[in-house]
Design an enzyme around this catalytic site. Structure first.
Site, short mmCIF file in Angstrom:
data_model
loop_
_atom_site.label_atom_id
_atom_site.label_comp_id
_atom_site.label_asym_id
_atom_site.label_seq_id
_atom_site.Cartn_x
_atom_site.Cartn_y
_atom_site.Cartn_z
N ASP A 13 -8.73 -4.85 -6.41
CA ASP A 13 -8.00 -3.85 -5.62
C ASP A 13 -7.85 -2.59 -6.47
O ASP A 13 -6.96 -2.50 -7.32
CB ASP A 13 -6.64 -4.37 -5.18
CG ASP A 13 -5.92 -3.42 -4.24
OD1 ASP A 13 -6.46 -2.32 -3.99
OD2 ASP A 13 -4.84 -3.79 -3.73
N HIS A 48 -7.91 -5.23 -1.04
CA HIS A 48 -6.64 -4.61 -0.65
C HIS A 48 -6.06 -5.24 0.61
O HIS A 48 -4.90 -5.00 0.94
CB HIS A 48 -6.87 -3.10 -0.43
CG HIS A 48 -5.61 -2.30 -0.35
ND1 HIS A 48 -4.69 -2.23 -1.37
CD2 HIS A 48 -5.11 -1.52 0.66
CE1 HIS A 48 -3.69 -1.44 -1.01
NE2 HIS A 48 -3.91 -1.00 0.21
N SER A 97 0.84 -1.19 0.00
CA SER A 97 0.00 0.00 0.00
C SER A 97 0.88 1.25 0.00
O SER A 97 1.75 1.39 -0.86
CB SER A 97 -0.96 -0.04 1.20
OG SER A 97 -2.00 0.90 1.06
#
EC number: 3.1.1.74
Length: 224
Positions: free
Chosen positions: A190, A203, A135
Site C-alpha cells: 500500500d 489499499h 485512507s
C-alpha cells in the site's frame, strides 16, 4: 500541482471503480445497505462511542471497506448494546482532490469530525470515545484529534488508522496524542502509507484487519 492532481485523479479512480470487499455476514442491515451509522447523533448514549471517517468516494458516512466491519467487530467484542457507531458525514464529502491539500483533506471535513468528538463528550459525558479512519478518512481523524481541547482529547482512548495517508508525515502517530493509543494498519504494497497518493490493490484489503483493530480499541477502553 497540475501533475500531482492528474496523478491523484488517475490513481484514486481505482478506488471509486473497485468492487467492495466482502463484508462479515453479521453486520447490521443499515451498515450493509447504506454504509452509514448515526448512533451518536440519532440514538441514546452508550458506554463506548466509535467515530469513523471513510475513505475517498466511499458511500454513506462509514464506507464499505473497513468502517462497517470495524463497527460490527467492536460490538461483538464489547456488546452491541454498549457501542455507538458514528460515521463522519456533513462537510466531509470524501472527494478525491482533497487528498492533495496540505492536510490531505479539507478544513470542512476536519471541522465536522471535530464536532462529533465534542458532541460525544457533551451529549454523553460518561462515554469512552474511540476512533478510526481509512485512507482520506485517516487524515480527517488525525487532524481532528489534534484540534481537540485537552478535556475532550483525554476522553479519546484509542485510534486506529487503515491506509494512513499521513503515515510518513506524522511518523505513524497523531502529534500531541499518546502514541501507545494509536495503531496503524498498512498493508504490504500500500503505497499510500509511504507518503504517495498512488492507490494499489493493497489499499482495498483492510476488511481483514477489523477483528485486530477492534481488539486494540477494546483493550484501550477496558484498561482506561
Amino acid at each position: 500541482m497540475v501533475m500531482l492532481r492528474s496523478l491523484l485523479v488517475s490513481a484514486l479512480a481505482a478506488l471509486a471503480a473497485a468492487s467492495p470487499i466482502a463484508e462479515p455476514a453479521d453486520q447490521s442491515l443499515e451498515a450493509r445497505q447504506l454504509g452509514s451509522s448515526n448512533d451518536l447523533t440519532n440514538g441514546a448514549c452508550k458506554d463506548v462511542t466509535l467515530i469513523f471517517a471513510r475513505g475517498s468516494t466511499e458511500m454513506g458516512n462509514m464506507g464499505t471497506v473497513i468502517g462497517p466491519p470495524l463497527c460490527s467487530a467492536l460490538k461483538s467484542k464489547l456488546g452491541a448494546d454498549k457501542v455507538a457507531c458514528q460515521g463522519v458525514g456533513g462537510l466531509y464529502t470524501g472527494g478525491l482532490m482533497q487528498n492533495a491539500l496540505p492536510q490531505n483533506t479539507d478544513p470542512g471535513a476536519i471541522s465536522t469530525a471535530k464536532s462529533l468528538f465534542e458532541q460525544a463528550s457533551t451529549k454523553c459525558p460518561n462515554t469512552q470515545i474511540v476512533a478510526g479512519g481509512y485512507s482520506q478518512g485517516s487524515a480527517v481523524i488525525d487532524n481532528a484529534v489534534q484540534q481537540l481541547s485537552a478535556e475532550v482529547k483525554d476522553k479519546v482512548k484509542g485510534v486506529v488508522f487503515f491506509g494512513f495517508t499521513r503515515n510518513l508525515q506524522d511518523k505513524g502517530q497523531i502529534p500531541n496524542y499518546p502514541k501507545d493509543n494509536v495503531k496503524v494498519f498498512c498493508a504490504m504494497g500500500d503505497l499510500v502509507c509511504d507518503g504517495t497518493l498512488i492507490v494499489t490493490a493493497a489499499h482495498l484489503t483492510y476488511t481483514i484487519n477489523a477483528p485486530e483493530a477492534a481488539s486494540f480499541l477494546a483493550s484501550k477502553v477496558q484498561s482506561a
